[in-house]
Design a protein around this motif. Structure first.
Motif, PDB file in Angstrom:
ATOM      1  N   ASP A  29       0.859  -1.184   0.000  1.00 42.66           N
ATOM      2  CA  ASP A  29       0.000   0.000   0.000  1.00 42.66           C
ATOM      3  C   ASP A  29       0.896   1.234   0.000  1.00 42.66           C
ATOM      4  O   ASP A  29       0.601   2.238  -0.632  1.00 42.66           O
ATOM      5  CB  ASP A  29      -0.883   0.045   1.248  1.00 42.66           C
ATOM      6  N   LYS A  30       2.005   1.101   0.745  1.00 40.23           N
ATOM      7  CA  LYS A  30       2.966   2.184   0.887  1.00 40.23           C
ATOM      8  C   LYS A  30       4.334   1.560   1.134  1.00 40.23           C
ATOM      9  O   LYS A  30       4.436   0.518   1.779  1.00 40.23           O
ATOM     10  CB  LYS A  30       2.572   3.071   2.069  1.00 40.23           C
ATOM     11  N   ALA A  31       5.359   2.182   0.594  1.00 38.88           N
ATOM     12  CA  ALA A  31       6.734   1.775   0.883  1.00 38.88           C
ATOM     13  C   ALA A  31       7.514   3.034   1.226  1.00 38.88           C
ATOM     14  O   ALA A  31       7.267   4.105   0.667  1.00 38.88           O
ATOM     15  CB  ALA A  31       7.364   1.060  -0.303  1.00 38.88           C
ATOM     16  N   ILE A  32       8.442   2.889   2.162  1.00 35.38           N
ATOM     17  CA  ILE A  32       9.283   4.013   2.562  1.00 35.38           C
ATOM     18  C   ILE A  32      10.728   3.551   2.459  1.00 35.38           C
ATOM     19  O   ILE A  32      11.097   2.519   3.034  1.00 35.38           O
ATOM     20  CB  ILE A  32       8.990   4.470   4.000  1.00 35.38           C
ATOM     21  N   ALA A  33      11.529   4.313   1.711  1.00 37.14           N
ATOM     22  CA  ALA A  33      12.958   4.023   1.578  1.00 37.14           C
ATOM     23  C   ALA A  33      13.721   5.046   2.396  1.00 37.14           C
ATOM     24  O   ALA A  33      13.408   6.246   2.369  1.00 37.14           O
ATOM     25  CB  ALA A  33      13.380   4.082   0.116  1.00 37.14           C
ATOM     26  N   PHE A  34      14.733   4.574   3.120  1.00 37.13           N
ATOM     27  CA  PHE A  34      15.550   5.428   3.972  1.00 37.13           C
ATOM     28  C   PHE A  34      17.002   5.322   3.545  1.00 37.13           C
ATOM     29  O   PHE A  34      17.460   4.255   3.127  1.00 37.13           O
ATOM     30  CB  PHE A  34      15.460   4.968   5.438  1.00 37.13           C
ATOM     31  N   GLY A  35      17.747   6.410   3.715  1.00 39.29           N
ATOM     32  CA  GLY A  35      19.189   6.374   3.519  1.00 39.29           C
ATOM     33  C   GLY A  35      19.631   7.072   2.261  1.00 39.29           C
ATOM     34  O   GLY A  35      18.853   7.724   1.560  1.00 39.29           O
ATOM     35  N   GLY A  36      20.928   6.934   1.988  1.00 42.55           N
ATOM     36  CA  GLY A  36      21.503   7.567   0.808  1.00 42.55           C
ATOM     37  C   GLY A  36      21.399   9.075   0.894  1.00 42.55           C
ATOM     38  O   GLY A  36      21.245   9.649   1.967  1.00 42.55           O
ATOM     39  N   ASP A  37      21.448   9.724  -0.252  1.00 46.24           N
ATOM     40  CA  ASP A  37      21.422  11.188  -0.250  1.00 46.24           C
ATOM     41  C   ASP A  37      20.010  11.760  -0.197  1.00 46.24           C
ATOM     42  O   ASP A  37      19.829  12.956  -0.119  1.00 46.24           O
ATOM     43  CB  ASP A  37      22.152  11.724  -1.479  1.00 46.24           C
ATOM     44  N   HIS A  38      19.007  10.925  -0.199  1.00 44.18           N
ATOM     45  CA  HIS A  38      17.624  11.412  -0.251  1.00 44.18           C
ATOM     46  C   HIS A  38      16.975  11.509   1.127  1.00 44.18           C
ATOM     47  O   HIS A  38      16.008  12.230   1.297  1.00 44.18           O
ATOM     48  CB  HIS A  38      16.763  10.535  -1.150  1.00 44.18           C
ATOM     49  N   GLY A  39      17.453  10.784   2.110  1.00 42.89           N
ATOM     50  CA  GLY A  39      16.821  10.781   3.443  1.00 42.89           C
ATOM     51  C   GLY A  39      15.685   9.790   3.505  1.00 42.89           C
ATOM     52  O   GLY A  39      15.901   8.601   3.636  1.00 42.89           O
ATOM     53  N   GLN A  40      14.457  10.278   3.361  1.00 44.38           N
ATOM     54  CA  GLN A  40      13.276   9.420   3.426  1.00 44.38           C
ATOM     55  C   GLN A  40      12.385   9.694   2.222  1.00 44.38           C
ATOM     56  O   GLN A  40      11.977  10.822   2.001  1.00 44.38           O
ATOM     57  CB  GLN A  40      12.494   9.690   4.705  1.00 44.38           C
TER      58      GLN A  40
END
Length: 173
Positions: free
Chosen positions: A157-168
């Motif tokens: 339904d939703k995915a959240i990616a963390f890390g790298g140069d983007h944050g969240q």
């Protein structure tokens, strides 16, 4: 195609959000995941497990007597996490949380396709055959099991990616 939205409260709004294909590749390549289910009394339950990201959804299995299954009997909402930040730190890694609803897979053809995907990914370490509406383990670390395992798919339904140069970055489906 799913487009990510960087949350400026937790990341650099001027950065480029990771492409969903890159996040899906991380989900596909991961060897270990964590699943969070909800107990009947509302308390969370988190455990590591193996699974496959297949046809745009996460698939996992659980025995009929496991806590995960008892939790799913009461509430099918789950969160699945994986990633690699621990190995390289915040800037180098990427972690993902997928939120969705677990749906039991019972069709023999669908189960066989997932059993094949498990074997392709894990080899003899997690080799399943289809029996009725569940998996039966052919091998796992040198042994088999008498009982079967129920198989579930979780479409995001939703995915959240963390890390790298983007944050969240959040992806909605």
């Amino acid at each position: 195609m799913t487009e990510g939205r960087i949350d400026p409260r937790y990341g650099d709004a001027s950065a480029t959000a990771p492409a969903w294909d890159d996040i899906a590749r991380l989900l596909t390549d991961a060897q270990l995941y964590w699943i969070v289910t909800v107990r009947a009394d509302g308390r969370p339950h988190a455990v590591p497990l193996v699974g496959v990201w297949h046809d745009g959804a996460f698939a996992f299995c659980t025995g009929a007597d496991e806590q995960k299954q008892r939790n799913l009997d009461a509430d099918l909402h789950v969160a699945v996490t994986t990633g690699n930040t621990g190995a390289g730190g915040w800037d180098a890694g990427r972690d993902v949380v997928v939120e969705g609803t677990a749906v039991r897979v019972t069709d023999p053809d669908d189960l066989q396709e997932l059993a094949d995907a498990w074997f392709e990914k894990y080899g003899d370490d997690w080799h399943f055959a289809v029996r009725g509406d569940e998996f039966v383990e052919l091998s796992h670390s040198g042994g088999g099991t008498e009982g079967g395992a129920r198989v579930y798919r979780v479409a995001a339904d939703k995915a959240i990616a963390f890390g790298g140069d983007h944050g969240q970055t959040t992806y909605r489906f």
